[in-house]
Scaffold this motif. Structure first.
Motif, PDB file in Angstrom:
ATOM      1  N   LEU A 147      17.753  -9.005  34.923  1.00  0.00           N
ATOM      2  CA  LEU A 147      16.887  -9.521  33.866  1.00  0.00           C
ATOM      3  C   LEU A 147      15.706 -10.287  34.454  1.00  0.00           C
ATOM      4  O   LEU A 147      14.573 -10.176  33.955  1.00  0.00           O
ATOM      5  CB  LEU A 147      17.689 -10.424  32.934  1.00  0.00           C
ATOM      6  N   LEU A 148      15.945 -11.056  35.520  1.00  0.00           N
ATOM      7  CA  LEU A 148      14.847 -11.760  36.188  1.00  0.00           C
ATOM      8  C   LEU A 148      13.847 -10.759  36.765  1.00  0.00           C
ATOM      9  O   LEU A 148      12.619 -10.956  36.664  1.00  0.00           O
ATOM     10  CB  LEU A 148      15.404 -12.658  37.291  1.00  0.00           C
ATOM     11  N   ALA A 149      14.353  -9.687  37.346  1.00  0.00           N
ATOM     12  CA  ALA A 149      13.471  -8.652  37.884  1.00  0.00           C
ATOM     13  C   ALA A 149      12.644  -8.003  36.779  1.00  0.00           C
ATOM     14  O   ALA A 149      11.474  -7.660  36.971  1.00  0.00           O
ATOM     15  CB  ALA A 149      14.287  -7.593  38.618  1.00  0.00           C
ATOM     16  N   VAL A 150      13.249  -7.855  35.593  1.00  0.00           N
ATOM     17  CA  VAL A 150      12.524  -7.291  34.446  1.00  0.00           C
ATOM     18  C   VAL A 150      11.383  -8.210  34.038  1.00  0.00           C
ATOM     19  O   VAL A 150      10.268  -7.753  33.750  1.00  0.00           O
ATOM     20  CB  VAL A 150      13.491  -7.063  33.272  1.00  0.00           C
ATOM     21  N   LEU A 151      11.638  -9.521  34.010  1.00  0.00           N
ATOM     22  CA  LEU A 151      10.584 -10.474  33.648  1.00  0.00           C
ATOM     23  C   LEU A 151       9.414 -10.400  34.634  1.00  0.00           C
ATOM     24  O   LEU A 151       8.250 -10.390  34.230  1.00  0.00           O
ATOM     25  CB  LEU A 151      11.147 -11.897  33.611  1.00  0.00           C
ATOM     26  N   VAL A 152       9.727 -10.340  35.925  1.00  0.00           N
ATOM     27  CA  VAL A 152       8.671 -10.247  36.936  1.00  0.00           C
ATOM     28  C   VAL A 152       7.894  -8.943  36.777  1.00  0.00           C
ATOM     29  O   VAL A 152       6.656  -8.927  36.786  1.00  0.00           O
ATOM     30  CB  VAL A 152       9.281 -10.346  38.349  1.00  0.00           C
TER      31      VAL A 152
ATOM     32  N   SER B  77       7.651  -6.937  34.131  1.00  0.00           N
ATOM     33  CA  SER B  77       6.905  -6.828  32.874  1.00  0.00           C
ATOM     34  C   SER B  77       5.604  -7.620  32.920  1.00  0.00           C
ATOM     35  O   SER B  77       4.616  -7.236  32.276  1.00  0.00           O
ATOM     36  CB  SER B  77       7.764  -7.321  31.706  1.00  0.00           C
ATOM     37  N   PHE B  78       5.592  -8.712  33.680  1.00  0.00           N
ATOM     38  CA  PHE B  78       4.358  -9.505  33.756  1.00  0.00           C
ATOM     39  C   PHE B  78       3.311  -8.826  34.622  1.00  0.00           C
ATOM     40  O   PHE B  78       2.166  -8.635  34.207  1.00  0.00           O
ATOM     41  CB  PHE B  78       4.661 -10.900  34.301  1.00  0.00           C
ATOM     42  N   PHE B  79       3.694  -8.432  35.840  1.00  0.00           N
ATOM     43  CA  PHE B  79       2.699  -7.920  36.784  1.00  0.00           C
ATOM     44  C   PHE B  79       2.352  -6.451  36.534  1.00  0.00           C
ATOM     45  O   PHE B  79       1.216  -6.037  36.789  1.00  0.00           O
ATOM     46  CB  PHE B  79       3.198  -8.101  38.222  1.00  0.00           C
ATOM     47  N   LEU B  80       3.313  -5.660  36.034  1.00  0.00           N
ATOM     48  CA  LEU B  80       3.049  -4.245  35.834  1.00  0.00           C
ATOM     49  C   LEU B  80       1.920  -4.009  34.848  1.00  0.00           C
ATOM     50  O   LEU B  80       1.005  -3.204  35.095  1.00  0.00           O
ATOM     51  CB  LEU B  80       4.334  -3.550  35.347  1.00  0.00           C
ATOM     52  N   PHE B  81       1.954  -4.722  33.728  1.00  0.00           N
ATOM     53  CA  PHE B  81       0.963  -4.467  32.685  1.00  0.00           C
ATOM     54  C   PHE B  81      -0.351  -5.196  32.928  1.00  0.00           C
ATOM     55  O   PHE B  81      -1.311  -5.010  32.176  1.00  0.00           O
ATOM     56  CB  PHE B  81       1.549  -4.837  31.320  1.00  0.00           C
TER      57      PHE B  81
ATOM     58  N   LEU C 153      -1.182  -7.325  25.751  1.00  0.00           N
ATOM     59  CA  LEU C 153      -0.257  -7.716  26.816  1.00  0.00           C
ATOM     60  C   LEU C 153       1.007  -8.424  26.323  1.00  0.00           C
ATOM     61  O   LEU C 153       2.108  -8.062  26.742  1.00  0.00           O
ATOM     62  CB  LEU C 153      -0.989  -8.571  27.852  1.00  0.00           C
ATOM     63  N   PRO C 154       0.912  -9.440  25.455  1.00  0.00           N
ATOM     64  CA  PRO C 154       2.161 -10.093  25.022  1.00  0.00           C
ATOM     65  C   PRO C 154       3.112  -9.136  24.305  1.00  0.00           C
ATOM     66  O   PRO C 154       4.327  -9.192  24.509  1.00  0.00           O
ATOM     67  CB  PRO C 154       1.663 -11.191  24.075  1.00  0.00           C
ATOM     68  N   LEU C 155       2.572  -8.253  23.474  1.00  0.00           N
ATOM     69  CA  LEU C 155       3.422  -7.319  22.741  1.00  0.00           C
ATOM     70  C   LEU C 155       4.034  -6.283  23.677  1.00  0.00           C
ATOM     71  O   LEU C 155       5.223  -5.953  23.563  1.00  0.00           O
ATOM     72  CB  LEU C 155       2.607  -6.636  21.642  1.00  0.00           C
ATOM     73  N   VAL C 156       3.244  -5.767  24.615  1.00  0.00           N
ATOM     74  CA  VAL C 156       3.761  -4.799  25.580  1.00  0.00           C
ATOM     75  C   VAL C 156       4.854  -5.437  26.426  1.00  0.00           C
ATOM     76  O   VAL C 156       5.927  -4.851  26.649  1.00  0.00           O
ATOM     77  CB  VAL C 156       2.615  -4.265  26.469  1.00  0.00           C
ATOM     78  N   GLN C 157       4.600  -6.651  26.924  1.00  0.00           N
ATOM     79  CA  GLN C 157       5.591  -7.338  27.745  1.00  0.00           C
ATOM     80  C   GLN C 157       6.856  -7.635  26.961  1.00  0.00           C
ATOM     81  O   GLN C 157       7.966  -7.452  27.459  1.00  0.00           O
ATOM     82  CB  GLN C 157       4.991  -8.641  28.279  1.00  0.00           C
TER      83      GLN C 157
END
Length: 359
Positions: free
Chosen positions: A53-58, A60-64, A325-329
């Motif tokens: 889940l932590l990896a997902v947060l990282v 989702s932020f940088f990918l988009f 960005l907020p909605l995509v993330q």
């Protein structure tokens, strides 16, 4: 003494893993350390899920952040905007902060359930997701239940009668449908059953979830009518994977000694399959079923877009085209979080199906 021992051995082998566990035998005792091994197993799986889940947060932020487009410009819908107004918008949404500070604030909010404010809709992301989630759960939930059950049933029958005409037809159709893009199949169904080019034009609506002119039981029938084509699309493309995994797992079990012994005892073929072979072939298929359940929250972006279904898949497509960005993330975190949760549940279920797991 010799005869009694032989009889007991045959009975244990025949009852085998399907009924009493992989080691066979009715008087099964827990191995030393089993009681402490399972809690450690659960703790390890929970820790792995937290890291994922932590990896997902990282991610989702940088990918988009590398998606082309200026979110601030998108907020103004292309209207002439002064540099001062643009700077104000960037400051309002925190886009003027250094990237590392944006990231720390994003993680802090996400861990409390705050996924931010949508640039496009000017509403909390959590509320937008909650509004669209029921439609996605309805569509993909119905489809996943149908194609998981269909895949398990056909995969079992195909493996048990492998090499026969039914097996060849079933496997061939599954491979063909698995290779078909979902959006392409959806467009074909619309052409043949909706817009009037096919042999039965106008049978089903081209898109949407409802016609908007019914209530009560009529509303239920209206929604079911709109569900048919997108559900058929998802089932046709999705059942093949479950079928092929179940077929492969069961074929691996069919040469086992305990099945030969069960047949030698005179047990009916259907009983051997149902009580002994199938339970031991379920572990890989259980993983597949839970992965499919994880897809229930994610929906199908392409299918929902093709059929204009008002769910999370269509919302994700809208958000990505801006980019919001907020909605995509937020959607990415929800989709990935659902998959992590379903994989965790599958891992915790394994020791109940096979006592060797988790020791």
């Amino acid at each position: 003494m010799s005869g009694a021992g032989t009889t007991g051995t045959v009975r244990d082998a025949a009852d085998g893993p399907g009924r009493y566990g992989p080691a066979g035998g009715q008087a099964r005792t827990a191995a030393p350390g089993t009681r402490t091994a399972y809690p450690l197993y659960v703790a390890g799986k929970l820790g792995g899920a937290a890291v994922s889940l932590l990896a997902v947060l990282v991610t989702s932020f940088f990918l988009f952040r590398i998606v082309p487009g200026d979110p601030v410009r998108a907020m103004t819908h292309g209207m002439p905007t002064s540099p001062e107004q643009m700077a104000t918008l960037r400051k309002q949404f925190g886009l003027d902060l250094p990237l590392w500070q944006q990231f720390t604030e994003y993680c802090a909010r996400a861990l409390t359930g705050d996924l931010g404010i949508s640039y496009q809709f000017r509403a909390p992301v959590g509320e937008l997701i909650a509004e669209k989630l029921p439609a996605t759960l309805l569509l993909t939930g119905v489809a996943v239940v149908i194609y998981s059950a269909l895949g398990l049933w056909l995969g079992t029958r195909s493996a048990w009668h492998s090499g026969g005409l039914g097996d060849r037809i079933t496997t061939g159709v599954a491979l063909i449908l698995w290779s078909v893009p979902a959006f392409w199949l959806g467009l074909l169904l619309i052409i043949f059953f909706s817009v009037g080019i096919g042999p039965v034009p106008g049978m089903f609506p081209t898109g949407g979830m409802e016609s908007g002119n019914s209530s009560g039981f009529g509303y239920v029938l209206d929604v079911a009518h709109h569900l048919v084509l997108p559900v058929v699309t998802l089932v046709a493309v999705g059942y093949a994977q479950t079928l092929l995994v179940m077929r492969s797992s069961l074929l691996d079990e069919m040469g086992s000694d305990y099945l030969t012994t069960a047949r030698a005892k005179g047990l009916r073929d259907a009983l051997v399959r149902r009580r002994h072979a199938v339970p031991n072939a379920l572990l890989p298929t259980v993983t597949m079923v839970f992965i499919n359940l994880g897809h229930v929250a994610a929906g199908s972006i392409l299918v929902e877009t093709v059929f204009s279904w008002p769910g999370l898949g269509g919302l994700f497509y809208q958000a990505l085209s801006v980019p919001d960005l907020p909605l995509v993330q937020g959607l990415f975190v929800v989709f990935a979080g659902a998959m992590i949760l379903m994989n965790l549940l599958a891992d915790l279920l394994y020791p109940l199906l096979d006592p060797r797991v988790g020791r």
